[in-house]
Design a protein around this motif. Sequence first.
Motif, PDB file in Angstrom:
ATOM      1  N   ALA A  71       0.830  -1.206   0.000  1.00  0.00           N
ATOM      2  CA  ALA A  71       0.000   0.000   0.000  1.00  0.00           C
ATOM      3  C   ALA A  71       0.865   1.258   0.000  1.00  0.00           C
ATOM      4  O   ALA A  71       0.580   2.215  -0.725  1.00  0.00           O
ATOM      5  N   ILE A  72       1.923   1.270   0.803  1.00  0.00           N
ATOM      6  CA  ILE A  72       2.834   2.423   0.825  1.00  0.00           C
ATOM      7  C   ILE A  72       3.509   2.585  -0.534  1.00  0.00           C
ATOM      8  O   ILE A  72       3.660   3.691  -1.053  1.00  0.00           O
ATOM      9  N   PHE A  73       3.910   1.470  -1.140  1.00  0.00           N
ATOM     10  CA  PHE A  73       4.550   1.503  -2.450  1.00  0.00           C
ATOM     11  C   PHE A  73       3.615   2.090  -3.506  1.00  0.00           C
ATOM     12  O   PHE A  73       4.012   2.954  -4.295  1.00  0.00           O
ATOM     13  N   LEU A  74       2.366   1.631  -3.515  1.00  0.00           N
ATOM     14  CA  LEU A  74       1.414   2.147  -4.500  1.00  0.00           C
ATOM     15  C   LEU A  74       1.086   3.613  -4.255  1.00  0.00           C
ATOM     16  O   LEU A  74       0.914   4.387  -5.203  1.00  0.00           O
ATOM     17  N   TYR A  75       1.002   4.009  -3.010  1.00  0.00           N
ATOM     18  CA  TYR A  75       0.751   5.418  -2.698  1.00  0.00           C
ATOM     19  C   TYR A  75       1.906   6.295  -3.167  1.00  0.00           C
ATOM     20  O   TYR A  75       1.693   7.343  -3.775  1.00  0.00           O
ATOM     21  N   LEU A  76       3.129   5.859  -2.884  1.00  0.00           N
ATOM     22  CA  LEU A  76       4.288   6.644  -3.318  1.00  0.00           C
ATOM     23  C   LEU A  76       4.421   6.672  -4.834  1.00  0.00           C
ATOM     24  O   LEU A  76       4.860   7.662  -5.417  1.00  0.00           O
ATOM     25  N   THR A 127       1.863   9.302  -6.083  1.00  0.00           N
ATOM     26  CA  THR A 127       2.079  10.699  -5.708  1.00  0.00           C
ATOM     27  C   THR A 127       3.383  11.267  -6.262  1.00  0.00           C
ATOM     28  O   THR A 127       3.473  12.471  -6.452  1.00  0.00           O
ATOM     29  N   GLN A 128       4.380  10.437  -6.505  1.00  0.00           N
ATOM     30  CA  GLN A 128       5.669  10.959  -6.984  1.00  0.00           C
ATOM     31  C   GLN A 128       5.904  10.497  -8.410  1.00  0.00           C
ATOM     32  O   GLN A 128       5.799   9.319  -8.727  1.00  0.00           O
ATOM     33  N   ALA A 129       6.259  11.415  -9.259  1.00  0.00           N
ATOM     34  CA  ALA A 129       6.435  11.105 -10.678  1.00  0.00           C
ATOM     35  C   ALA A 129       7.746  10.367 -10.941  1.00  0.00           C
ATOM     36  O   ALA A 129       7.798   9.476 -11.782  1.00  0.00           O
ATOM     37  N   ASN A 130       8.815  10.707 -10.234  1.00  0.00           N
ATOM     38  CA  ASN A 130      10.122  10.090 -10.479  1.00  0.00           C
ATOM     39  C   ASN A 130      10.421   8.993  -9.438  1.00  0.00           C
ATOM     40  O   ASN A 130      11.519   8.883  -8.939  1.00  0.00           O
ATOM     41  N   PHE A 131       9.430   8.170  -9.145  1.00  0.00           N
ATOM     42  CA  PHE A 131       9.562   7.118  -8.129  1.00  0.00           C
ATOM     43  C   PHE A 131      10.148   5.860  -8.767  1.00  0.00           C
ATOM     44  O   PHE A 131       9.722   5.424  -9.844  1.00  0.00           O
ATOM     45  N   HIS A 132      11.130   5.260  -8.121  1.00  0.00           N
ATOM     46  CA  HIS A 132      11.762   4.050  -8.637  1.00  0.00           C
ATOM     47  C   HIS A 132      10.969   2.826  -8.196  1.00  0.00           C
ATOM     48  O   HIS A 132      10.558   2.711  -7.053  1.00  0.00           O
TER      49      HIS A 132
END
Length: 122
Positions: free
Chosen positions: A77-82, A85-90
């Motif tokens: 859930a934290i991974f999907l939320y991040l 919300t963040q465009a340049n998320f790895h």
Amino acid sequence: MDLIRKLFEAVIWLGFFATVFFAYYYYLKFRNSEKMLLIEKGTDISEVYKKREVHFPWFILGYTILGCSLGFALGLAIFLYLKQTQANFHSDILPFLSLPLMFLFGAIGLIAGNNIERKKRQ
């Protein structure tokens, strides 16, 4: 060459089954001689060989699995939320996020299951 390999495999399997057979044979032989010695001493063997109650810790296992799955779900859930919300998320961060949470919640579940088992035994 192929005949030698097949012969070698046959000898290995024969040795394996002979080992299992002789181990069981000597186990039965030892158990029988132990019973005979106890009978000669006059000991009641029904007390020595009575069935013991086997108790499997279901609460500990269940709470540990529950904790690990909750930790994985929270990490996902934290991974999907991040990711939203963040465009340049790895995307390589998921194992590093969910694995420690799985261990943390699994350990909490292990402690909770152990406490419940202890209260149930008393």
